[in-house]
Scaffold this motif. Structure first.
Motif, PDB file in Angstrom:
ATOM      1  N   CYS A   1       0.723  -1.339   0.074  1.00  0.00           N
ATOM      2  CA  CYS A   1      -0.037   0.051  -0.037  1.00  0.00           C
ATOM      3  C   CYS A   1       0.851   1.187  -0.023  1.00  0.00           C
ATOM      4  O   CYS A   1       1.668   1.390   0.852  1.00  0.00           O
ATOM      5  CB  CYS A   1      -0.899   0.023   1.165  1.00  0.00           C
TER       6      CYS A   1
ATOM      7  N   CYS B   1      -0.427   3.268   3.446  1.00  0.00           N
ATOM      8  CA  CYS B   1      -0.031   2.732   4.938  1.00  0.00           C
ATOM      9  C   CYS B   1       1.053   1.780   4.872  1.00  0.00           C
ATOM     10  O   CYS B   1       1.587   1.281   5.952  1.00  0.00           O
ATOM     11  CB  CYS B   1      -1.482   2.247   5.664  1.00  0.00           C
TER      12      CYS B   1
ATOM     13  N   GLN C   1       1.041  -1.196   4.335  1.00  0.00           N
ATOM     14  CA  GLN C   1       0.487  -2.510   4.364  1.00  0.00           C
ATOM     15  C   GLN C   1       0.915  -3.527   3.382  1.00  0.00           C
ATOM     16  O   GLN C   1       1.064  -3.130   1.967  1.00  0.00           O
ATOM     17  CB  GLN C   1      -0.767  -2.562   4.749  1.00  0.00           C
TER      18      GLN C   1
ATOM     19  N   CYS D   1      -6.117  -2.209  -0.169  1.00  0.00           N
ATOM     20  CA  CYS D   1      -5.509  -2.534   0.753  1.00  0.00           C
ATOM     21  C   CYS D   1      -6.550  -2.970   2.034  1.00  0.00           C
ATOM     22  O   CYS D   1      -7.254  -2.544   2.318  1.00  0.00           O
ATOM     23  CB  CYS D   1      -4.653  -1.147   1.476  1.00  0.00           C
TER      24      CYS D   1
ATOM     25  N   CYS E   1      -6.143  -0.249   5.113  1.00  0.00           N
ATOM     26  CA  CYS E   1      -6.590   1.272   5.175  1.00  0.00           C
ATOM     27  C   CYS E   1      -7.490   1.326   3.948  1.00  0.00           C
ATOM     28  O   CYS E   1      -8.343   2.403   3.599  1.00  0.00           O
ATOM     29  CB  CYS E   1      -5.518   2.204   4.897  1.00  0.00           C
TER      30      CYS E   1
ATOM     31  N   SER F   1      -7.131   1.615   0.929  1.00  0.00           N
ATOM     32  CA  SER F   1      -6.644   2.442  -0.358  1.00  0.00           C
ATOM     33  C   SER F   1      -6.375   1.671  -1.632  1.00  0.00           C
ATOM     34  O   SER F   1      -5.970   0.507  -1.423  1.00  0.00           O
ATOM     35  CB  SER F   1      -5.111   3.146  -0.017  1.00  0.00           C
TER      36      SER F   1
HETATM   37 ZN   LIG Z   1      -2.957   0.825   3.092  1.00  0.00          ZN
END
Ligand SMILES: [Zn+2]
Ligand SMILES: *Cc1c(COP(=O)(O)O)cnc(C)c1O
Length: 566
Positions: A9, A12, A14, A25, A28, A30
């Motif tokens: 991501c 964040c 991730q 993601c 979050c 995204s």
């Molecule tokens: Zn994320």
């Protein structure tokens, strides 16, 4: 499944396991994610592993988000040639100029990279319907690949797209929806349409589509490998680590015409990955060229903004480049450029692009659609402004040629009609033909002498004159020959180099002027020499035009010659 790929991501950090159906993601939500691989492990053997693989887009399959690396839908995408642009290089004074010829993809544009990888991923994920919005070429390319994959495609095309391109999309069995609005509006309609379909429909998300971006990075891999074959491995003094130069080489510039920005983002990611794997040691500067009528990224870049202001109604005839709202792609692209080799955003007019089409077709044998020509017009502008240095190694992406030359490019009078009078033709066919031919070829063409000691320079001038007019041409490779030629053939005009061994151009002019028979020959001096004020005074009033080598394009010289031989 896709154990070799991770989706990271951008918001964040991730890291999720990658699968084509998951588009956001897990932490979050995204949609801005990028593929990551185990670069350290791959770097150990990759250069050895690719040795016996075909030179195509699947060559680096460890670094692609697909499982099948010999998919049945493949049509020979990628692995396009890197061509040396000798004539354009001579005209611009940039000898290290290369063209990545992406026309040689199956549907004639670099969108085939994106389509081949994405459709393979969709097929692997069991997806049977796809929706996209396009300025033309994405739709053509995805149509071909979805056809082979047995996936239904809905293509939302802005009404700006030329009818020829729309028909090309339709022939593959794609459902064409012509949206009488801008491309950005067509995109919104496509999103809405996809959200109403049953799930199982895949919506193309531009740069956020992991397979599409991964496909574009292969252009960088290929450029680095091909440039290394062409020029050789980097020498210690070209390397940032002279003790340990990397195996592959990078250009100083990558230049591309840009609409949504998928190409340069992908290409930069490709170079970053090569660097991470220790295969190259620096990343090129990137020049993104837009048309003046739709240049949101250029405006934002020049104002030093990290968000682009959308252009609501693009004013350009080049529909392929009519993305008015680049959204976050611009922000991501700018960030990538700034953390790497830098670069710039530049704009050119539609007319400058049309002119570049002529120059490239007539001087390099490369015909292209206007969108691609925007990159070449940008190159000319940047060389002339000094942003690109003569010694730089430059790669321009010739992105595509998905339709025959458009009407507006050629204008009138590009063909001559030859009609055989039927009666004469029946009695004495040869006579009829000859008299008809004599009508299209006048007895006397302007006579031009080309004088230069460098064969390349003579070839360039000869080609310029041959491709843009009808002349009787003579050549001389030194001053003495030139004077003898002038006396014997009495040319109307001489294109003359100044720096030649033994008898130089100044002496040739003296000799021409001293002889009544040759004194009135027009003289166009083409020189690489920086003239001193003394030398300028010697030429003053005795020549018609002075042109600097490496600083004129073919049409400038031919316009000059045409007006002097009228
Ligand atoms: Zn994320
Ligand atoms: C799509 C396209 C472009 C613009 O590419 P992006 O990287 O998506 O901005 C340029 N030229 C041609 C021929 C294209 O098809």
């Amino acid at each position: 499944m896709y154990i070799h790929v991770t989706a990271e991501c951008l918001d964040c950090g991730q890291r999720d396991p990658y699968t084509p159906k998951v588009i956001a993601c897990s932490k979050c939500g995204s949609g801005w994610r990028e593929a990551r691989y185990d670069y350290q492990a791959i770097s150990k053997t990759i250069l050895e592993d690719i040795r016996n693989r075909p030179f195509d887009i699947w060559r680096f399959y460890e670094l692609l988000p697909v499982q099948d690396h010999h998919p049945a839908i493949s049509m020979g995408e990628g692995g396009t040639p890197l061509l040396r642009a000798t004539s354009l290089g001579l005209m611009l004074g940039c000898p290290n100029l290369y063209i990545k010829d992406e026309r040689q993809n199956p549907t004639n544009s670099f969108k085939d990279r994106q389509a081949s990888i994405t459709v393979t991923a969709l097929k692997e994920a069991g997806i049977t319907e796809t929706v996209l919005a396009s300025t033309g070429n994405v739709a053509i390319s995805y149509s071909a690949y979805t056809s082979r994959a047995g996936i239904k495609l809905w293509a939302f095309l802005t009404s700006l797209v030329p009818a020829e391109k729309m028909r090309e999309v339709a022939i593959y069995g794609t459902q064409v929806i012509k949206v009488t609005a801008s491309y950005d509006q067509a995109k919104k309609v496509a999103v809405e349409f996809a959200s109403q379909r049953e799930h199982g429909t895949y919506l193309d998300r531009g740069v956020r589509s992991i397979p599409a971006l991964e496909a574009m990075k292969t252009i960088a891999y290929e450029i680095a490998e091909q440039l290394t074959s062409a020029v050789g491995k980097p020498t210690p003094d070209e390397s940032t680590d002279p003790e340990n130069p990397p195996p592959w080489r990078t250009p100083d510039w990558y230049i591309q015409a840009v609409s949504g920005g998928m190409g340069p983002v992908g290409v930069l990611k490709g170079f970053e990955e090569l660097k991470e794997m220790g295969i190259i040691d620096r990343i090129p500067a990137v020049a993104c060229i837009q048309t003046e009528g739709c240049a949101p990224m250029v405006h934002a870049w020049k104002a030093n903004l990290d968000e682009a202001e959308p252009v609501l109604s693009p004013r350009t005839n080049i529909a392929t480049l009519a993305t008015g709202d680049p959204g976050r792609t611009y922000t991501e692209l700018r960030k990538r450029m700034l953390r790497n080799g830098g670069g710039t955003f530049e704009s050119v007019t539609d007319e400058e692009a049309f002119r570049a089409i002529h120059v490239l077709a007539k001087m390099e044998g490369l015909s292209m659609e206007p969108a691609s020509a925007v990159a070449f017009a940008g190159l000319v502008k940047m060389v002339r402004s000094g942003q690109i240095k003569p010694s730089d190694t430059i790669v321009v992406n010739l992105t595509g040629h998905t339709l025959p030359v458009e009407k507006m490019i050629l204008g009138e009078g590009w063909a001559r009609n030859l009609e055989l009078p039927t009666q004469v033709a029946e009695d004495k066919p040869e006579e009829g033909l000859l008299s008809a031919l004599s009508r299209i070829s006048p007895e006397r063409y302007p006579r031009i002498a080309i004088v230069d000691d460098h064969p390349d320079a003579r070839r360039l001038v000869r080609r310029i004159l041959q491709s843009q007019g009808e002349y009787t041409l003579f050549e001389a490779e030194n001053g003495k020959e030139a004077v003898a030629l002038a006396q014997k053939e009495l040319p109307d005009l001489m294109v003359l180099d100044l720096m030649m061994p033994e008898m130089d151009g100044f002496a040739v002019i003296d000799a021409l002027k001293a002889n009544e028979a040759t004194a009135s020959i027009s003289v166009v001096v083409v020189t690489a020499k920086e003239l001193t004020s003394d030398e300028e005074a010697r030429l003053k009033g005795r020549i018609d035009t002075l042109m600097q080598k490496g600083e004129f394009l073919s049409d400038e010289l031919s316009d000059e010659v045409r007006s002097l031989t009228k």
